[in-house]
Design an enzyme around this catalytic site. Structure first.
Site: not given
Length: 973
Positions: A293, A297, A561, A606-607, A641, A643
């Site tokens: 992790e 980062d 992450s 927009d996904i 839009g 979600d």
């Protein structure tokens, strides 16, 4: 000793809200036997945060708009903020004395055995926190409750509520224990079950299952997918804080972490001088499961911004009762002691956390208050926090069968980040779920390309190279092979979390955006905070090239992450741009993102495809990591839009940077600019009374019908009613998002012309007096104004029908030159995209008011033409008329000598006819003056270039005025 019970303070209310029956015993909830626990004694240590209330309530400051917040914080100053919103200093000193402290710089009372550990906790009046170390005996004495230790699962706990001794005498504002531990969820979905389809469980993620996913360098993902504004620029960007509890910069072997960070940057082809600082290094350690992790980062932020220093926050460490909980790392990131950092170091303005405490505190508890107020501290400290929402899908890896989110860090003052899967053209040829879309798009299918363009596509796949972005969908790597869920299944991290946090009210910025996030599958159904706010690539078909867990080699990783430090890396670029333009750092900015999406939707991709389904209960026929489960089928789908899988979407970094700077300058320097429509209470003495909608000033307004069907609509202006027979908008009539996206230099001319000649509704334009009432009905029914609080100050307001399918947009035809820092003699960038075949040109001129008056002449008056052209702005080459670049083509120019507050209007020429932004100056058809202009959001308009109204597509020349991007170094111009 006499005690007073602390309500809602059981151990399960510290750890198990929504997961288990809170009235059960800890032994039942955690499923251990009678021989698996013992009474804690003087050899057992547990560290407790005693948190006091704030001296004053910061709600008014936090609920103000961003510009007002920044001015209030500046007026208070750093010391004044905490004198006002920290703990009462006298009370804090008294509490320190109660626990035997002497108000020295000690961080924990009694003091740790070694001074080297004194900076691993944050204790101060400003943070309102006093960390106290207790053993089993002193815990039981203070809280009037026996402390136990579970030997089989290694955690401390208590049964029932805690108590406070009556001689303590002070009110608590919060309570926290340096521990992280949640029970496994109990089934609350009863017999709910669904049958899963074979294969991939969501579109656009197949390549993980076939081990053919592509791995890209983080800076390439930032540049190629998200258009980061400073990518490749040698710009000094500020420090980024990374919450890295327990591990920090720990690595095996003698070499320094800085050394391997530099080696990683070389391996991915970037150079920079960013250094790494570690808080609490004395308490960090390299875990048995490695530093996956942490390295992810670090890799993302240092590859994207190699000149950014990185601050690693370990938190409390792992000695003397400390467990390096995420809580303590957050506290360290917010309250870094300036005496413990290198000379010249400043606290990071942006913090990224990919970690989550396992606790699920009850929202009625002091534990919940403790965590939620951490993010308030960050907001008051003017820091931006990005938090990974999680990788457990809709179930969030909890076996209660329902949808879940992690409540303790779903703060309205943090930006919650979800995950997507981005696929290039090449990847789409290998992913069977995407191949049909690729074939349709390459064949020019309008419906497919329309959807893909909204998601960020900038050129037709038939013309694109193999590495160009093609599609972005919800990240969901789950794959069913027979009865086995591969990619580790629902019990592992493989899908973006998302949903509704019903423990808190819906934030005002989501309400103002028109959202009422609602869940029916949560154990406590209802409305609340919608999650996430934004998203970015997290895996599926594209991974990140990052350092290996030990930092010594290259690794390929994924998850929210990765998406979270990517967003933090974008924000630190925004801060550099803000500083260059004389603006304060962003700080708490979540509301700004929703405002940006409302006024400039092109700033987000927009996904619209994919899901995050992963709710389950234990037992059943599906194998998930060797555990048999039953999927219950609760979760969320991506939609156009906002979600509950990807929030507002992923960023177009450059367009978002331009939008945020424009908003920031507007709020800081132009708070008195008149709104398009003002909401006045009918009864000023009653804040809850109904409101009257009135014109914010005397202005020429365009009423733009955006209708799903041939619906009649009516308009009330100052008590007079006018009715219209509206016609449905064309299938691909331009939207604000498309218009703004088209004003990118690399946007394909083929995509522009593909969506030519689709009609908008007929615009009605008229002058409305200041204070005149305004009302709109559609099909005889009243309308709502879901985003008026966001958009009215920026030139437009939507009146929307009950279904949200149709709207009448009310917009201005005039731009206000809200220049950077309200300075005169500025350069405005004019961008344009031509989608008409005529030879067109445009002229900009200064008007005296929002109705278009020039020297006392109204549009259409005799002499107005000469008066307007005499007021024309010049572009940098000296011309006043600026020619379009040809059918489908892009162009831009610089307007010079623009003064603060100038009101700017336009004239269009098609070589034969001249059209004004004001209908009353144009030709008439059937006795009605023809409007040739359409508003597309933030200082963006589209022209119809044919006499008589033509085909009313209002995209023959799309024009945008940008008054701030050229200021300073012009990095985003």
């Amino acid at each position: 000793m006499a005690y007073t019970e602390i309500q809602n303070s059981s151990y399960l209310q510290f750890t198990g809200y929504s997961l288990v029956d809170l009235s059960a015993t800890v032994q039942h909830a955690y499923r251990f036997g009678d021989s698996d626990y013992e009474t804690a004694d003087s050899s057992d240590l547990i560290n407790v945060a005693i948190i006091l209330p704030r001296a004053n309530d910061p709600t008014a400051l936090l609920e103000a708009d961003w510009g007002t917040r920044q001015q209030m914080l500046a007026e208070l100053g750093s010391d004044g903020v905490w004198d006002t919103y920290g703990a009462d200093s006298t009370t804090y000193s008294d509490v320190v004395s109660y626990f035997g402290g002497d108000n020295s710089e000690d961080q924990i009372y009694p003091t740790f055995p070694y001074d080297a550990y004194s900076n691993t906790y944050v204790s101060s009046a400003e943070s309102r926190t006093l960390w106290v170390q207790m053993d089993g005996t002193t815990f039981s004495q203070f809280f009037g409750t026996t402390l136990y230790y579970c030997t089989s699962q290694e955690f401390y706990f208590w049964e029932g509520n805690l108590n406070l001794p009556d001689d303590f005498g002070w009110e608590l504002g919060g309570l926290w224990f340096d521990a992280s531990n949640s029970p496994e969820g109990e089934n609350q979905a009863h017999d709910a079950s669904v049958a899963l389809p074979q294969g991939v469980q969501s579109i656009g993620n197949t390549l993980t299952a076939t081990n053919t996913a592509t791995s890209l360098n983080p800076q390439d993902i930032a540049a190629d997918f998200y258009n980061f504004p400073l990518n490749g620029e040698a710009v000094p960007t500020g420090a980024i804080g990374l919450v890295e509890p327990g591990i920090g910069t720990a690595i095996p072997g003698p070499d320094s972490f800085d050394h391997y960070t530099k080696e990683y940057r070389k391996s991915v082809g970037v150079s920079g001088d960013g250094l790494v600082y570690t808080q609490g290094a004395v308490g960090q350690s390299y875990p048995d499961n490695g530093g996956l992790e942490r390295s992810l980062d670090v890799g993302v932020v240092t590859a994207i911004n190699p000149n950014s220093d990185i601050a690693m926050y370990v938190g409390s460490g792992d000695q003397y009762g400390a467990t390096s909980s995420v809580f303590t790392a957050y506290q360290s990131a917010i309250w870094q002691d300036p005496d413990t950092v290198p000379v010249g170091w400043t606290n990071p303005a942006v913090i990224s956390s990919s970690w989550g405490d396992g606790n699920n505190p009850d929202p009625s508890s002091l534990f919940y208050s403790a965590y939620s107020e951490l993010f308030v501290d960050a907001a008051l400290n003017n820091q931006t926090i990005f938090t990974a929402l999680g990788d457990g899908g809709s179930g969030n890896q909890q076996s209660n069968g329902l949808t879940n989110v992690t409540y303790n860090y779903a703060s309205p003052y943090s930006v919650l980040v979800g995950g997507t899967s981005v696929s290039t053209v090449s990847q789409a040829t290998q992913d069977y779920t995407l191949t049909p879309f690729l074939q349709l798009a390459a064949g020019g299918d309008r419906a497919t390309l329309w959807r893909l363009v909204a998601g960020g596509l900038t050129s037709s796949p038939k013309d694109a190279n193999a590495t160009q972005q093609f599609i972005e969908v919800v990240w969901n790597q789950y794959y069913l092979d027979g009865t086995t869920l591969t990619a580790d299944g629902y019990t592992s991290n493989n899908t973006t979390s998302g949903g509704v946090d019903t423990t808190q009210p819906t934030p005002s910025y989501q309400l103002d955006f028109g959202l009422t996030p609602t869940t029916t599958t949560n154990p406590y159904p209802g409305q609340g905070r919608g999650l996430p706010d934004v998203a970015a690539n997290a895996g599926g078909n594209t991974y990140y090239v990052v350092p290996s867990p030990d930092m010594k080699d290259i690794y390929y990783d994924w998850g929210t992450s990765a998406a979270t430090p990517l967003w933090a890396s974008l924000a630190i670029q925004f801060n550099a741009i803000f500083a260059d333009q004389g603006l304060p750092q962003l700080g708490y900015m979540t509301d700004l993102l929703y405002l940006a999406a409302a006024v400039a939707p092109g700033a987000f991709n927009d996904i619209t495809m994919g899901n995050n389904m992963s709710s389950y209960r234990l037992g059943g026929t599906y194998d998930s990591q060797g555990e048999m489960i039953t999927p219950t089928g609760y979760g969320y789908e991506a939609t156009p839009g906002y979600d509950l899988t990807t929030g507002l979407g992923s960023p177009n970094g450059l367009l978002l940077a331009r939008t945020l700077t424009a908003i920031a300058h507007s709020q800081m320097s132009y708070p008195l600019s008149p709104d398009v429509i003002v909401q006045l209470p009918v009864d000023p003495s009653d804040p809850a009374s109904a409101v009257e909608l009135v014109s914010g000033t005397r202005q020429s307004l365009m009423f733009q019908p955006i209708l799903a069907a041939d619906d009649a609509w009516s308009l009330s202006l100052g008590g007079s009613d006018i009715s219209f027979s509206g016609t449905a908008s064309g299938s691909y009539a331009w939207t604000s998002q498309l218009a703004q996206q088209s004003l990118q230099q690399d946007f394909s001319a083929d995509l522009v012309t593909l969506f030519d000649r689709f009609s908008q509704g007929t615009v009605y334009q008229t002058v409305v007096e200041a204070g005149a009432g305004i009302g709109v009905d559609i099909q005889g029914a009243a309308t709502s104004l879901p985003q008026i609080n966001l958009t009215s100050a920026f030139g437009f307001v939507d009146f929307t029908d009950a279904d949200g399918d149709s709207a009448i947009q009310v917009a201005r035809a005039v731009a206000i030159a809200e220049t950077a820092l309200a300075t005169d003699d500025q350069t405005a960038i004019m961008r344009m995209r031509q989608n008409g075949m005529n030879d067109v040109s445009v002229l900009f001129y200064e008007v005296d008011d929002f109705a278009g008056t020039v020297d006392g002449l109204a549009p259409g008056d005799a002499g107005y033409d000469a008066a307007a052209t005499a007021r024309a702005y010049q572009e940098s080459g000296g011309a006043t008329w600026i020619a379009g670049k040809g059918y489908g083509q892009y162009g831009e120019a610089e307007l010079i000598d623009v003064d603060s507050g100038d009101l700017i209007a336009m004239i269009l020429s098609n070589g034969t006819d001249t059209f004004y932004a004001f209908a009353q100056a144009n030709e008439q058809v059937d006795g009605q003056s023809v409007a040739h202009l359409w508003s597309y959001g933030l200082n963006t308009w589209g022209w119809e270039d044919l006499y008589g109204g033509g085909d009313r597509d209002y995209n023959d020349l799309v024009v945008q005025l940008d008054f701030t991007s050229a200021y300073g170094s012009g990095w985003i111009a």
